[in-house]
Design an enzyme around this catalytic site. Sequence first.
Site, PDB file in Angstrom:
ATOM      1  N   ARG A  36       0.812  -1.203   0.000  1.00 54.28           N
ATOM      2  CA  ARG A  36       0.000   0.000   0.000  1.00 54.28           C
ATOM      3  C   ARG A  36       0.849   1.258   0.000  1.00 54.28           C
ATOM      4  O   ARG A  36       0.527   2.256  -0.619  1.00 54.28           O
ATOM      5  CB  ARG A  36      -0.919   0.006   1.226  1.00 54.28           C
ATOM      6  CG  ARG A  36      -1.521   1.385   1.489  1.00 54.28           C
ATOM      7  CD  ARG A  36      -2.522   1.395   2.613  1.00 54.28           C
ATOM      8  NE  ARG A  36      -3.543   0.408   2.390  1.00 54.28           N
ATOM      9  CZ  ARG A  36      -4.042  -0.386   3.334  1.00 54.28           C
ATOM     10  NH1 ARG A  36      -3.578  -0.309   4.555  1.00 54.28           N
ATOM     11  NH2 ARG A  36      -4.971  -1.249   3.063  1.00 54.28           N
ATOM     12  N   TYR A  37       1.929   1.216   0.766  1.00 50.12           N
ATOM     13  CA  TYR A  37       2.808   2.382   0.895  1.00 50.12           C
ATOM     14  C   TYR A  37       3.990   2.221  -0.048  1.00 50.12           C
ATOM     15  O   TYR A  37       4.380   1.102  -0.383  1.00 50.12           O
ATOM     16  CB  TYR A  37       3.301   2.492   2.334  1.00 50.12           C
ATOM     17  CG  TYR A  37       2.217   2.678   3.367  1.00 50.12           C
ATOM     18  CD1 TYR A  37       1.529   3.881   3.479  1.00 50.12           C
ATOM     19  CD2 TYR A  37       1.878   1.637   4.233  1.00 50.12           C
ATOM     20  CE1 TYR A  37       0.542   4.050   4.444  1.00 50.12           C
ATOM     21  CE2 TYR A  37       0.894   1.803   5.197  1.00 50.12           C
ATOM     22  CZ  TYR A  37       0.228   3.009   5.298  1.00 50.12           C
ATOM     23  OH  TYR A  37      -0.738   3.171   6.241  1.00 50.12           O
ATOM     24  N   ARG A  50       7.325   0.040   1.529  1.00 44.80           N
ATOM     25  CA  ARG A  50       7.267  -1.101   2.443  1.00 44.80           C
ATOM     26  C   ARG A  50       6.072  -1.991   2.136  1.00 44.80           C
ATOM     27  O   ARG A  50       5.079  -1.528   1.564  1.00 44.80           O
ATOM     28  CB  ARG A  50       7.213  -0.624   3.901  1.00 44.80           C
ATOM     29  CG  ARG A  50       6.087   0.349   4.231  1.00 44.80           C
ATOM     30  CD  ARG A  50       6.526   1.208   5.407  1.00 44.80           C
ATOM     31  NE  ARG A  50       5.465   2.047   5.952  1.00 44.80           N
ATOM     32  CZ  ARG A  50       5.088   3.207   5.421  1.00 44.80           C
ATOM     33  NH1 ARG A  50       5.630   3.641   4.301  1.00 44.80           N
ATOM     34  NH2 ARG A  50       4.145   3.921   6.001  1.00 44.80           N
ATOM     35  N   CYS A 107      -3.175 -17.920  14.491  1.00 44.45           N
ATOM     36  CA  CYS A 107      -2.678 -17.197  15.659  1.00 44.45           C
ATOM     37  C   CYS A 107      -2.722 -18.117  16.868  1.00 44.45           C
ATOM     38  O   CYS A 107      -3.414 -19.139  16.844  1.00 44.45           O
ATOM     39  CB  CYS A 107      -3.546 -15.964  15.933  1.00 44.45           C
ATOM     40  SG  CYS A 107      -3.330 -14.644  14.736  1.00 44.45           S
ATOM     41  N   CYS A 121      -8.317 -12.720  18.605  1.00 45.27           N
ATOM     42  CA  CYS A 121      -8.908 -11.482  19.107  1.00 45.27           C
ATOM     43  C   CYS A 121     -10.277 -11.327  18.440  1.00 45.27           C
ATOM     44  O   CYS A 121     -10.366 -11.393  17.206  1.00 45.27           O
ATOM     45  CB  CYS A 121      -8.042 -10.285  18.728  1.00 45.27           C
ATOM     46  SG  CYS A 121      -6.314 -10.437  19.189  1.00 45.27           S
ATOM     47  N   CYS A 173     -10.612  -8.898  15.424  1.00 49.23           N
ATOM     48  CA  CYS A 173      -9.542  -9.039  14.419  1.00 49.23           C
ATOM     49  C   CYS A 173      -9.917  -8.376  13.096  1.00 49.23           C
ATOM     50  O   CYS A 173     -10.938  -8.680  12.500  1.00 49.23           O
ATOM     51  CB  CYS A 173      -9.240 -10.511  14.181  1.00 49.23           C
ATOM     52  SG  CYS A 173      -7.989 -10.758  12.899  1.00 49.23           S
ATOM     53  N   ARG A 218      -8.409  -8.820  10.388  1.00 48.29           N
ATOM     54  CA  ARG A 218      -8.153  -9.757   9.297  1.00 48.29           C
ATOM     55  C   ARG A 218      -8.917 -11.059   9.490  1.00 48.29           C
ATOM     56  O   ARG A 218      -8.473 -12.120   9.059  1.00 48.29           O
ATOM     57  CB  ARG A 218      -6.652 -10.005   9.203  1.00 48.29           C
ATOM     58  CG  ARG A 218      -6.071  -9.460   7.903  1.00 48.29           C
ATOM     59  CD  ARG A 218      -4.570  -9.450   7.901  1.00 48.29           C
ATOM     60  NE  ARG A 218      -4.101  -8.094   7.911  1.00 48.29           N
ATOM     61  CZ  ARG A 218      -3.081  -7.660   8.633  1.00 48.29           C
ATOM     62  NH1 ARG A 218      -2.392  -8.472   9.403  1.00 48.29           N
ATOM     63  NH2 ARG A 218      -2.743  -6.404   8.575  1.00 48.29           N
ATOM     64  N   ASP A 278     -11.124  -0.864  13.710  1.00 52.33           N
ATOM     65  CA  ASP A 278     -11.597  -0.900  12.321  1.00 52.33           C
ATOM     66  C   ASP A 278     -13.079  -1.292  12.269  1.00 52.33           C
ATOM     67  O   ASP A 278     -13.589  -1.939  13.181  1.00 52.33           O
ATOM     68  CB  ASP A 278     -10.774  -1.918  11.522  1.00 52.33           C
ATOM     69  CG  ASP A 278      -9.335  -1.451  11.301  1.00 52.33           C
ATOM     70  OD1 ASP A 278      -9.134  -0.226  11.175  1.00 52.33           O
ATOM     71  OD2 ASP A 278      -8.432  -2.308  11.262  1.00 52.33           O
ATOM     72  N   ASP A 295      -7.053   3.582  10.530  1.00 52.41           N
ATOM     73  CA  ASP A 295      -6.684   2.967   9.258  1.00 52.41           C
ATOM     74  C   ASP A 295      -7.882   3.227   8.354  1.00 52.41           C
ATOM     75  O   ASP A 295      -8.967   2.689   8.572  1.00 52.41           O
ATOM     76  CB  ASP A 295      -6.410   1.469   9.444  1.00 52.41           C
ATOM     77  CG  ASP A 295      -5.336   0.973   8.483  1.00 52.41           C
ATOM     78  OD1 ASP A 295      -5.286   1.497   7.345  1.00 52.41           O
ATOM     79  OD2 ASP A 295      -4.577   0.068   8.850  1.00 52.41           O
ATOM     80  N   LYS A 336      -2.930   4.306   7.220  1.00 48.63           N
ATOM     81  CA  LYS A 336      -3.045   4.845   8.580  1.00 48.63           C
ATOM     82  C   LYS A 336      -2.994   6.372   8.537  1.00 48.63           C
ATOM     83  O   LYS A 336      -2.079   6.948   7.970  1.00 48.63           O
ATOM     84  CB  LYS A 336      -1.893   4.319   9.438  1.00 48.63           C
ATOM     85  CG  LYS A 336      -1.923   2.819   9.628  1.00 48.63           C
ATOM     86  CD  LYS A 336      -0.696   2.358  10.390  1.00 48.63           C
ATOM     87  CE  LYS A 336      -0.638   0.849  10.516  1.00 48.63           C
ATOM     88  NZ  LYS A 336      -0.331   0.176   9.231  1.00 48.63           N
TER      89      LYS A 336
END
Length: 414
Positions: free
Chosen positions: A137-138, A141, A150, A154, A157, A159, A318, A355, A362
């Site tokens: 996206r950037y 990076r 995981c 969470c 989450c 994702r 999010d 985000d 972000k």
Amino acid sequence: MKDTSLSANGEEPPSGHRLQALKAFHSAGRGFWRDVSDADWNDWHWQLKHRVTTPEQLQRLMPTLTPEEFAGAKLANHKLALAITPYFFNLIDPADEHCPIRRQVIPRVEETYTAAWEMSDPCGEDSHSPVPGLVHRYPDRVLFLVTDRCAAYCRYCTRSRLVSNASGYDFHPEFDRQIAYIGQHPEIRDVLLSGGDPLLLSDEKLENLLGRLRAIPHVEFLRIGSRIPTFLPQRITPELCAMLKKFHPLFVSIHSNHPRELTTEVRDAVGRLADAGIPLGNQSVLLKRVNDDATVMTALVQKLLMCRVKPYYLYQCDLIAGSAHLRAGVSKGLEIMEQLRGHTTGYAVPQYVIDAPGGGGKVPINPEYVLCRNAGRVLIRNYEGKVFEYPEAEDGTPLSTPPKEIEEPQLCKC
Ligand SMILES: *Cc1c(COP(=O)(O)O)cnc(C)c1O
């Protein structure tokens, strides 16, 4: 030392007994697993194998499970797996329905409610994905999603569309396409390993992956985003740390939201990473009834510094489907940021970000400290609400004559 000053809005700043109690390091010990040997308990494979994964198991371990939670565990498991390591499960207070640890990992029936504006990919990652498992996206990076698993899940989450394989996302664990893409793009100088949790990979697999990335001359900087230091501190073995330190400069971002997650076990685990020369940051998500409170957040960030971890980002939650019951408002986030900045160590203050929904990346969100910029001055206020002026010409050049007096600087209108 007692802090008797008042903050700008006249409320008492976070201090005193509640703050100190939240900052104390504890171990929850074995709890429900008191008959397990030390060797097993401290073995991360044992912890993973004995995770709490079914509503029935939850209810058996915790008779105070509410109907919303039991129903949630039955329903939500299809969307995002239920999994809690025994170590982390012991941090839950079974007597407190609103326990901040509990809210993060035990599903609730509200997870099955979706508001019109909620999304399955709230940060638009899939639209910035040149090859599967890579988000570019950037400009300089990439985010490299190395696994869909995981140690624990969470409930908020971002994702959840791909983690825990609830919806059959296509992962390529050989990583060839992603590494080839990074190799072909000399502008990529920073690779962030995430997922899922990269530290779930075996030492051998992770070492191989980091070695292949380090072999690319334009990759200057490596980092790993992981919640394993808080969900499964047993994974942070001396062998893992010795392997990671071969790939410097390598940073690790951990994820914790409430000071109670920073146990003596976590302090020791992140201490091993720090001793391996790995700079540590923390990412938190602002969550309703978990950390949407200035005293809780102050305790968290101060405790992180005691663990040699720099609070890096505080995320606005999010708009992930089924997360409304966990989202706190932006005004609450801004209020907490105001209570941190100036009131405590600058190193302890994270950057609050949203985000941007749909894939904007972000965006920093800050309380307003610049009151106005005109008439030969920049008017600013400090953390106490006091107003100061910094003289400069409207075009930003130094002034040759003093700015003309204004009577009531607070009333300056831009
Ligand atoms: C967060 C993120 C990064 C890293 O951003 P930093 O501000 O450098 O920490 C990179 N790529 C994606 C897609 C991200 O979401």
